[in-house]
Structures are given as C-alpha cells and as structure tokens.
Design a protein around this motif. Structure first.
Motif, short mmCIF file in Angstrom:
data_model
loop_
_atom_site.label_atom_id
_atom_site.label_comp_id
_atom_site.label_asym_id
_atom_site.label_seq_id
_atom_site.Cartn_x
_atom_site.Cartn_y
_atom_site.Cartn_z
N ASN A 103 0.45 17.04 -3.30
CA ASN A 103 0.58 16.30 -2.04
C ASN A 103 1.98 16.47 -1.47
N ALA A 104 2.04 16.55 -0.15
CA ALA A 104 3.31 16.51 0.56
C ALA A 104 3.15 15.61 1.77
N ASN A 105 4.12 14.76 2.02
CA ASN A 105 4.06 13.94 3.23
C ASN A 105 5.46 13.75 3.80
N LEU A 106 5.50 13.69 5.12
CA LEU A 106 6.74 13.51 5.86
C LEU A 106 6.63 12.21 6.64
N ASN A 107 7.53 11.26 6.36
CA ASN A 107 7.48 9.94 6.97
C ASN A 107 8.71 9.72 7.85
N TYR A 108 8.47 9.21 9.06
CA TYR A 108 9.56 8.91 9.99
C TYR A 108 9.42 7.47 10.46
N VAL A 109 10.50 6.71 10.33
CA VAL A 109 10.54 5.31 10.75
C VAL A 109 11.65 5.14 11.78
N ARG A 110 11.31 4.51 12.87
CA ARG A 110 12.27 4.30 13.96
C ARG A 110 12.24 2.85 14.41
N LYS A 111 13.38 2.21 14.42
CA LYS A 111 13.51 0.85 14.92
C LYS A 111 14.11 0.92 16.33
N ILE A 112 13.39 0.39 17.30
CA ILE A 112 13.80 0.46 18.70
C ILE A 112 13.90 -0.96 19.28
N ALA A 122 2.96 12.35 8.36
CA ALA A 122 2.09 13.53 8.28
C ALA A 122 1.83 13.80 6.80
N PHE A 123 0.56 14.00 6.43
CA PHE A 123 0.21 14.15 5.02
C PHE A 123 -0.68 15.38 4.80
N TYR A 124 -0.55 15.96 3.63
CA TYR A 124 -1.37 17.11 3.23
C TYR A 124 -1.59 17.02 1.72
N THR A 125 -2.85 17.03 1.31
CA THR A 125 -3.19 16.96 -0.11
C THR A 125 -4.19 18.07 -0.45
N TYR A 126 -3.91 18.79 -1.51
CA TYR A 126 -4.74 19.91 -1.95
C TYR A 126 -5.31 19.58 -3.33
N PHE A 127 -6.64 19.51 -3.44
CA PHE A 127 -7.29 19.13 -4.68
C PHE A 127 -7.91 20.34 -5.36
N THR A 128 -7.86 20.33 -6.69
CA THR A 128 -8.59 21.29 -7.50
C THR A 128 -9.32 20.53 -8.61
N ASN A 129 -10.29 21.20 -9.19
CA ASN A 129 -11.04 20.65 -10.33
C ASN A 129 -11.85 19.40 -10.01
N LYS A 130 -12.26 19.20 -8.77
CA LYS A 130 -13.10 18.04 -8.48
C LYS A 130 -14.41 18.14 -9.26
N ILE A 131 -14.85 16.99 -9.76
CA ILE A 131 -16.07 16.94 -10.55
C ILE A 131 -17.19 16.38 -9.68
N ILE A 132 -18.21 17.22 -9.44
CA ILE A 132 -19.32 16.83 -8.58
C ILE A 132 -20.61 16.90 -9.40
N PRO A 133 -21.31 15.77 -9.60
CA PRO A 133 -22.56 15.80 -10.36
C PRO A 133 -23.67 16.51 -9.59
N ASP A 134 -24.43 17.32 -10.28
CA ASP A 134 -25.52 18.09 -9.68
C ASP A 134 -26.85 17.52 -10.17
N TYR A 135 -27.57 16.88 -9.23
CA TYR A 135 -28.88 16.31 -9.56
C TYR A 135 -30.03 17.17 -9.01
N ILE A 146 0.84 -1.20 0.00
CA ILE A 146 0.00 0.00 0.00
C ILE A 146 0.88 1.24 0.00
N VAL A 147 0.64 2.11 -0.97
CA VAL A 147 1.30 3.42 -1.05
C VAL A 147 0.22 4.46 -0.84
N LYS A 148 0.38 5.30 0.18
CA LYS A 148 -0.61 6.34 0.48
C LYS A 148 -0.13 7.67 -0.10
N GLY A 149 -1.02 8.32 -0.85
CA GLY A 149 -0.65 9.57 -1.49
C GLY A 149 -0.51 9.39 -2.99
N PRO A 150 -0.51 10.49 -3.76
CA PRO A 150 -0.48 10.43 -5.22
C PRO A 150 0.71 9.65 -5.76
#
Length: 767
Positions: free
Chosen positions: A533-542, A555-568, A211-215
């Motif tokens: 999208n921007a994400n900062l990943n930290y992995v620590r083995k203890i 930590a993740f942040y995604t900014y969307f534009t041009n979303k297509i929303i059908p209007d019924y 699994i890859v999270k983010g674009p």
C-alpha cells in the motif's frame, strides 16, 4: 587592604552565583477541565529539557530538581485539546495550573493512539488518523456501531443477507474481513464475529472512534489489511456519574443505553454500561412474504475498571457480554419451525464474552502488558440447515516505549491463539494432524517502530514486524512513513508505504454456503493474503474570517496478491480453496471537509472515488458490491438562545456490480445511485435532559426499488418446484420457473430494506 577586600568581594559573588546555579527548583500545578474537575493521567512535557510526568488522582503534577531557566509546560490528555504555558523559573517553586478544553470532532490538536500505538496529537502523528467523537454519532442515533458508521466517509456498513441482516464494514471498498475492529486497542472482531459481532457493540460505551485507512499489519498483525476501527471507551474517572439514552421508532424498535460510574475505595473507579435493543414487529412492505428487517432481542453489558497506582502507572480492566436472538424469514415463521423445511426462517443465537486490559509493569522503563480473551458461540438455523460453531481467541502483548534523543522507539512481543470448531464438513477432516491445524492456530510475533524527529517540521517513521503462523510459517511486514508540516502547522503532508497481510479463516467467512456433504479440497498450501500500500495525505487548515476549514485529502493505492477465493462451482460436491492466480487492486481519492463557524453552524462532508478490481488469468473483473463513488455529510446548526440543534446527515452511494444467479435473472446487474438521509432536532432541557426526535431514511429508499423482486423465488424457499439438470443447475420451466432460478436470499443484498421511519428519544445525564 583594598586588594584583599576586592578578592573577598569577588569570591563572595562567585560563590553566590555557584550557589544559585547549584540550587534546584521545581514546577508544580494542577490540570483540570473547564468545570474545574481534575484530569487524571494527563501527560506533562517540560521543554527544553523534554522531561515527562503525569497528573495524579487529584490532577496534581510536579517537575523537581530543575535549574533556573525559562520553561514551557505542555499538558495533553485523550479527549482534550493540548495546552502550553511558559514560565521563568528562579530558585523557588513555580506554579503552573492549566485548564483543558474538550476537543471538537476531527480537531487537528486532539490526541490519538491508533496510528502508532502511542498517545500523540493528531497534528504530530506521522500516520493519518480520523477521529469521530460520541457527539458525532449522536447526530444520527443508532443502536450499534455497525449502523453508526454509515455517515463516515470511505467507510460503509455492508448488508450481506436480506433475511438475517448480517453484514460487515467496508473501508475504501475492501470487505469486512480485511478490517480490524478493536476496543481500546484490543482486537475483538475476527472469524465468526466478523459476521455477527459488530451489531453487538453498544454506542453507550463509546467515547470516540479512531479510523486508520490502509494496512497496519506492522503494529497489529493479521486482519489489519484494509484498515483499523478502534473504539475508544469512556474513562471511568471522567465518565458521567449517571447517563441514560432511550429512544423508539415508528417501526416499534426500542433501544436503551444506561451507564454509570462509581468509586470503590480510594484507588478504583468503575464504569458500567448496559445496552438493550428490541424489535419484534414483522413488517413486509415489499410484499414478498419475508420480513423486511430481522427481528432482534439483544442485551450487552460492559464494565470497565481503572486503578490508581504509584507514579501514575496504568492498570485498566474491562469486560463485555453479549447475547442476541435474531430471526428473519417468512412472515408466519416461529420457533417451532426452526431447522425444519416447512416454513423458511433464519434464526441466530449468539453468545459472546470479552475480557481485556492493560497493565504497566512496576519498573522504571515504560513497559506495558496488554491482553485480551474472547469466546464466541453460534447456534444458527438457515432453513433446514443447522450451523453450530464456537471460537476462542487469546491475545497477549508486551510493549516497551523508550525515547532516546530524537528517536521515539516502540518494541513489542505478541502472541495470539485461536481455537475454532463447527459442524460443517470444513472442519470434519479425517487427518488428525490437519484437524489440529484447522481448530488451533498459533501466532507469535515481534515488532519494532522508530519515530525519528528530524527537525521541527519533519518526521520519519520506520516499522517492521515478524510473525510466525503455525500453518503458514514466517511473515514479514515493513512500513515507512514521512511527515512534513509548515512552520505554522497549517499545512501537513504525509507519505506512507507498507505491507499488510491476512491469514484468512476460510472455515468461517463462507459458512452460510457450507451446508451440505461437501468435501474440502486444498489445491495447494494456502499462502497468507498480502498487500502493498501507498498513500499520500494532505491536510490544510484554512481560516476564513471567523470560520475554520480543515481539508483532509488522501490518495491511496493497494496491490493485493494471494487472495483466497472459495470455488463452489467447479464441482457441486466440493469446496475448492486456492490462492488467486493474479492480483487485486484498490485505488482512489478521498477528501474530507470540516468547517466550523462561530455562529453554531458545523459542516462535515466527504467523498471517495475508487476503483476496486481483480485480475485472474488475464481477465479483469470489477469487485462485487463495491461502488466507485460514495459521499457523506453531517450538517449541524445550534440555536443557542433556544437550546435547539438541527442535524442533517446522509450518504450517497454510486452504482455497484451485483450478483445475478442465472442467465435469465431479471434483476438489475448494477445498483442505481441511492441515498439514505436523516434529520434530527435536539432540545436541551436544563443541564441534565435532552429531548430529540426526527426522521430516518427521508427518501424512503430500499433495495427493491426498480426490481421485480429482491429474494429469488421467495414463494418457494425449499426449491420444491425447481427442476435441476444433470449438472445441478436449475432449468427454465414456463409458468413455474420462467427465469431458471433457485431460492437465494443473500446474493442481491447491498443496501437497506427498511424504509422511512420516525424516532423519538430522551437523554438524561448527571455529571
């Protein structure tokens, strides 16, 4: 004389040294698993020369024409921990045999491919990739990958229909169409199958899930906006000779997975898997006269081939066929009522085939050709409305993998063709040119990726993709990633930024509501949905005494534009499509904790806090059916002397905003906190049998808890008693329609309708 003798001695010594340096040596050996079986196709790296080779069908390898030196041989293969060995080589053949151990879930040293489209250890990958093995999913057995993902942190199967029980998979709060689902790196789920295809992926063929999270559109193109779920199937050469997994539940559900491998001739290995699921026991525990769970009869057949070729070149072929008959509705429904308005039912016939493979070209360079094709035919009845659709997708991709110094390059060309047609007004346009655009979409593209090893502790990844959509035109998607690790590799930081895009298939994603004589209206030329999208990943083995704790936080942040929303809503006779006049944001923090103890205890737990919202015309709205917190856990303990394992799995989901269909709708506008928990006991019997059983949904939680009803006006599914005003909206009629609602089976679906149940199963394996 002495002078001449000294010259001769010096000449002899110099000649001997030169002869010694001029002679070439070799390193050879055999790579096996812990049982001594050969591992085919393992990758061998020789340092410091950075020469690569691979094992043959017997697990043998050889490095030839090397000079005297001290070398390190490293062996890697998907599904195994990498291993190294150092040896001093003179002028003779040296032998280095290595035995590889199978990986544990989420181990940092395992090999992954989804992040960069290359085999690389999870530790070294500049893109964070989460890996879940088949053993992880066996802790809570389920008949499909859709249900199996419910205990993966940040990933939630979302039911979208209370009657037909279809759904999609959310990653960090983003809906299913924003997630690309693949088998062995080939896209399989899009359009029609975004809704109906997920339930047909049997667990019997799964080796692991990445699994890859983010674009990830830079490598994988459209649909990879929210993330990737890559289902890696078992290898025919190393899969069990025969395996069977059969279980049933107290609700009379039955699931059977049967798999086996066989060899054809000396160079071909094949893996055959069959999954059958059956549920034909209508139950109505919430007393609304509708089935709580959809009845299903499903069969899926999977066949995968691998071929031994010269120089260990890759050639794999695979195919899958799925047929499913499902229905839900009023308890007295049967097929004679299909498509009529006497008794309400939702009946879906699905027929789907897939074919995909990988072929390495017979040239010196590492050039791969990957291809896939699939066909999806849908015949559905929603009450009196019939929906019939078909979709065919062809995909081809050529990649060139080249290492030049510190640059690990990947270049590719791709082409995707999609044909789609249905019986709704959405594709019934009069303009013949527009009709061709609606039914046929062409998407050629090219991409380039450069993974730069700056030094032992730093890596930089640069990527760029260009696509030309036959409707939307040119699309450019870049990404950049940076990875730092401490010298002992117990600390890893990854920073990624990139662009994703999605060409929305507006004619399939809302098909359940496109069931009238509606005119399709496009206010503007639709642009592809895009995200940054921007994400900062930290992995620590203890290391805590004899225990190992892996911490993985993002930590993740995604900014969307041009979303297509059908209007019924604007006009009851029209479907209006346009891009969002604003933006949407998904942001949050996800943490996974993975702890292993030598005494047999293993704990995997995670939590995700997020905020998903959209802003249009200055008004910000929280996304529907999206929680702000979710958590998962998978706790297992093995009593080695007894051969007994206890697994306790579950999830917890915070409140989410729900769809209400009227000002007087008495249902909760937000869901409560809810949790689905499961427990399982597994007993090993000899080396070939496992007996398992347990209880699912221990808390007996269902969506009707705390609500007067789930399905609006279930007693009047054809709105025969509903009075509508001049604008087409239902009116309040005391004693008949006190809330002013119409029949709605889908809007309030967000969690399971199936309560507590027991299960018992048996596994049989011959290796």
């Amino acid at each position: 004389m002495k002078h001449k003798k000294g010259i001769l001695t010096t000449t002899y010594l110099l000649f001997s040294v030169l002869l010694c340096f001029g002679q070439s040596a070799s390193i050879k050996g055999r790579i096996t698993d812990k049982e001594g079986k050969p591992i085919v196709g393992a990758t061998l790296l020789l340092k410091p020369s950075n020469t690569k080779t691979a094992t043959d069908s017997l697990g043998n390898y050889i490095f030839q024409h090397i000079t005297a030196n001290t070398y390190t041989v490293e062996a890697k293969h998907i599904g195994y921990k990498s291993k190294r060995s150092s040896i001093k080589v003179n002028t003779t053949a040296a032998i280095v045999d290595l035995s590889l151990s199978e990986i544990m879930e989420n181990n940092l040293d395992e090999v992954v491919i989804s992040g960069t489209m290359k085999e690389v250890s999870k530790l070294e990958s500049p893109i964070p990739v989460e890996v879940y093995s088949a053993k992880f999913f066996r802790a809570n057995p389920s008949p499909s990958i859709f249900e199996g993902l419910q205990t993966v942190n940040g990933v939630r199967p979302q039911l979208n229909c209370n009657v037909c029980n279809t759904g999609d998979i959310h990653i960090n709060g983003l809906e299913g169409p924003y997630t690309m689902v693949m088998i062995d790196g080939m896209p399989i789920v899009s359009g029609l199958s975004t809704v109906y295809g997920l339930s047909g992926i049997p667990m019997s063929l799964v080796d692991r899930v990445e699994i890859v999270k983010g674009p990830a559109s830079t490598l994988y193109g459209s649909e990879a906006v929210g993330g990737i779920i890559n289902i890696i199937t078992k290898r025919p050469s190393s899969a069990p000779l025969l395996s069977a997994d059969v279980y049933g539940t107290t609700w009379a559900e039955f699931n059977a997975d049967i798999g086996g491998r066989f060899k054809v001739g000396k160079k071909a290995n094949s893996l055959l898997g069959i999954n059958y699921f059956n549920y034909q026991n209508p139950i109505d525990n919430n007393k609304d006269n509708f089935t709580d769970v959809t009845l299903q009869n499903r069969i899926s057949v999977f066949n995968k081939w691998s071929f031994d070729r010269k120089d260990n070149r890759v050639f794999n072929l695979a195919g899958r066929y799925l047929y499913e008959d499902r229905w839900g509705g009023e308890m007295n429904w049967n097929k004679k009522y299909r498509g009529g308005e006497e008794v309400y039912g939702e009946s879906v016939y699905t027929s789907r085939w897939e074919f995909f493979g990988t072929y390495q070209l017979p040239v010196k360079e590492k050039i791969m050709f990957q291809f896939s094709a699939n066909g999806h035919n849908q015949n559905s009845a929603y009450g009196g409305d019939i929906f019939i659709a078909k979709q065919y997708i062809g995909f081809g991709q050529l990649t060139w993998d080249k290492t030049v110094g510190r640059h690990d390059l990947l270049a590719g060309l791709s082409y995707r063709f999609t044909y789609y047609d249905d019986n709704t007004p959405a594709t019934a346009v009069n303009d013949s040119i527009r009709m061709d655009q609606v039914k046929k979409t062409r998407l050629p593209g090219l991409f380039l990726q450069d993974e730069i090893t700056l030094n032992a502790n730093n890596k930089l990844l640069l990527g760029l993709r260009y696509d030309h959509n036959s409707i939307h035109g040119n699309i450019l998607t870049p990404r950049i990633s940076y990875k730092w690790n401490s010298p002992d590799k117990n600390n890893i930081i990854r920073l990624s930024m990139g662009n994703g895009y999605r060409v929305a298939n507006v004619f399939t994603e809302e098909h359940a509501t496109i069931t009238g004589a509606r005119k399709v209206v496009f206010l503007n030329n639709l642009k592809p949905e895009t995200s940054w999208n921007a994400n900062l990943n930290y992995v620590r083995k203890i290391f805590i005494g004899s225990a190992l704790l892996n911490v993985d936080a993002t930590a993740f942040y995604t900014y969307f534009t041009n979303k297509i929303i059908p209007d019924y809503d604007t006009n009851p006779s029209e479907i209006i499509f346009d891009n969002l006049n604003g933006n949407a944001v998904s942001k949050g923090l996800s943490v996974n904790l993975d702890m292993s103890f030598t005494n047999g205890l293993k704990i995997l737990a995670g939590g995700t806090v997020m905020d998903v919202q959209s802003t249009e015309d200055g008004v910000t709205t929280r996304q529907i059916k999206t929680e702000r917190f979710s958590g998962t856990w998978n706790i297992g303990y093995t009593f080695h002397r007894l051969g007994l394992t206890v697994d306790y799995t579950g999830n917890v989901v915070g409140p989410m905003r729900l769809v209400l269909i009227g000002d007087h709708d008495p249902r909760r506008p937000y869901s409560p906190w809810w949790s689905v928990q499961n427990i399982q006991l597994t007993k090993k019997i000899g080396h070939q049998f496992e007996l398992y059983g347990g209880v699912k949904n221990l808390l007996n939680w269902t969506v009707n808890k705390g609500n007067p009803f789930v399905i609006a006006r279930a007693h009047d599914p054809f709105d025969k008693e509903v009075v509508f005003d001049n604008t087409g909206n239902p009116t309040v009629v005391p004693g008949v329609n006190p809330y002013g609602l119409k029949f709605d089976p889908d809007g309030y679906s967000y969690g399971p309708n199936q309560g507590i149940r027991g299960f018992l199963g048996l596994r049989y394996t011959i290796r």
